[in-house]
Enzyme design. Structure first.
Site, PDB file in Angstrom:
ATOM      1  N   CYS B  11      37.697 -19.748   8.535  1.00  0.00           N
ATOM      2  CA  CYS B  11      38.698 -20.178   7.562  1.00  0.00           C
ATOM      3  C   CYS B  11      39.354 -18.935   6.940  1.00  0.00           C
ATOM      4  O   CYS B  11      38.870 -17.817   7.086  1.00  0.00           O
ATOM      5  CB  CYS B  11      38.069 -21.040   6.486  1.00  0.00           C
ATOM      6  SG  CYS B  11      36.596 -20.328   5.769  1.00  0.00           S
ATOM      7  N   CYS B  14      37.284 -16.658   4.744  1.00  0.00           N
ATOM      8  CA  CYS B  14      36.315 -15.794   5.426  1.00  0.00           C
ATOM      9  C   CYS B  14      36.976 -14.465   5.790  1.00  0.00           C
ATOM     10  O   CYS B  14      36.391 -13.400   5.619  1.00  0.00           O
ATOM     11  CB  CYS B  14      35.807 -16.458   6.694  1.00  0.00           C
ATOM     12  SG  CYS B  14      35.181 -18.109   6.452  1.00  0.00           S
TER      13      CYS B  14
END
Lengths: 357, 77
Positions: B11, B14
């Site tokens: 994502c 991250c």
């Protein structure tokens, strides 16, 4: 458009970071009254602004513009305040703590508690899998886990804030109660059906772990910072959806004739309008921020509340991307059942509301 | 050398977490090992419930969001 948006949010984040190091509390004390002052004068400012433009008053364009100019800042301001407060509340309800509270619970009470905790525990569908596994591993019953998984995305602060801002507290409360009920009942039904065999094999064979957790003792200042971080993150992410949603809503307000939706989505419409609304909603992947302004506009054009709520719930609660993610831990049959049970609950809500109201 | 692992299934947050650790380490001139873990089985094995999470020398030090900059600086101190 996206470039510009990224640029603006990057600037906004940079500004936020520089403030964080300084006197955050002082800044917030000043921001509160200022927020209130601006918020209370938004309607006046929007009227004045639209009146200044060379547009014929009460024309389609003027109506649309006024809606946009008033609702966009109103929704964004409310969202900013509430997301920040919820960001602080979230620090008390970490997923680890929620798991410890749910572990070993029985069905019934467990489903109820799971749905309620779903509202206050921070949740992002990208974490759905680790969360799901973590719950199951620590002995949270499958049905209780599902109650949490239904409630967490559906009944959240963004959806409730937008409903409150655009449709009033009664609709927001109604949505919350209905969403929680669907989560509880759907989870309970799934628990009764003993679907453990339809977990993917590697999930079923994992070692059990205990749900102990270390309480993270945070200071109030740390919680405040977490609130600000949540505000920057969530508002930054949904702001574009809010603006787009309000723009579509504004278009419907100004240009779609009154009662245009009455035959298609109204209370007198045929029996299939509720299932049709759900079927249209499932493949749509929008978050609450984008969908509520459209819902508000549909309602004002004669759509029935039950049909519209069913549409909104199916857009938010049943999304194809989330099911694709969950496919890694659930066998197809269990995902289909999950979707069917939740859709059934939404269908019931739609019909009951159209019948009662 | 400190070994960092960022857990998350790809994502946006991250990536931001990775970038922040890299950036702070570069600023302080600290040599680190940085690795991204995307496999669900591995993420789950660390027992985290929400991503992105940060593992420092085998210990989960953060989970559920982009860490604060001050926190990253503490890990590198």
């Amino acid at each position: 458009m996206t470039m510009l948006y990224q640029h603006i949010s990057a600037r906004f984040l940079a500004w936020g970071n520089s403030c964080m190091t300084g006197h955050t509390t002082l800044l917030l004390l000043l921001a509160g009254p200022l927020w209130l002052l601006i918020y209370l004068n938004l309607a006046l400012a929007a009227d004045t602004l639209v009146a200044l433009l060379p547009i014929e008053p009460h024309s389609h364009l003027a109506e649309s513009l006024r809606f946009f100019v008033y609702e966009t800042p109103k929704v964004l301001m409310l969202l900013t305040a509430i997301v920040m407060i919820m960001g602080m509340v979230n620090t008390w309800f970490t997923p680890e703590r929620t798991r410890a509270m749910l572990s070993g619970r029985h069905e019934g009470m467990g489903n109820m508690l799971a749905a309620l905790l779903g509202v206050v525990t921070p949740f992002c569908s990208c974490s759905a899998v680790p969360l799901f596994i973590g719950f199951v591993q620590a002995g949270v019953p499958l049905g209780v886990t599902f109650s949490f998984l239904v409630a967490a995305p559906m009944v959240n602060e963004v959806a409730l804030t937008l409903l409150f801002a655009l449709l009033g507290w009664k609709v927001a409360l109604l949505y919350m109660i209905l969403g929680l009920s669907i989560a509880m009942v759907a989870g309970w039904i799934m628990g009764r059906m003993h679907m453990e065999v339809y977990l993917e094999d590697w999930v079923r064979d994992m070692a059990r772990i205990s749900a102990d957790f270390r309480a993270n003792e945070m200071t109030l200042a740390q919680r405040l910072h977490a609130g600000i971080a949540a505000m920057k993150d969530i508002v930054g992410r949904v702001a574009l959806y809010v603006v787009a949603g309000v723009a579509v809503g504004a278009g419907i307000h100004g240009y779609v004739p009154q009662s245009a939706m009455a035959t298609l989505m109204g209370a007198e419409a045929s029996w299939w309008s509720v299932p049709a609304a759900i079927l249209v909603g499932v493949p749509m992947y929008a978050n609450a921020a984008g969908i509520v302004p459209v819902v508000e506009a549909l309602l004002s054009k004669g759509a029935a509340l039950g049909t519209v709520l069913a549409f909104m719930m199916s857009v938010i609660a049943l999304s194809v991307p989330e099911m694709v993610i969950l496919r890694k831990v659930l066998k197809l049959r269990l995902i289909m059942l999950f979707a069917a049970v939740v859709a059934g609950g939404i269908l019931l809500v739609g019909y009951v509301f159209n019948a009662v109201l | 050398m400190k070994q960092f692992r960022v857990l998350g299934s790809g994502c946006a947050s991250c990536k931001q977490t990775m970038a922040m650790i890299e950036q702070v380490a570069a600023q302080r001139g600290v040599a680190i090992g940085l690795e991204k873990v995307e496999s669900l089985q591995q993420i789950v094995a660390y027992g985290v419930l929400s991503t992105p999470a940060v593992v420092l020398d085998g210990v989960v030090v953060h989970a559920g969001g982009i860490p604060a900059r001050e926190q990253v600086e503490q890990w590198l101190a």
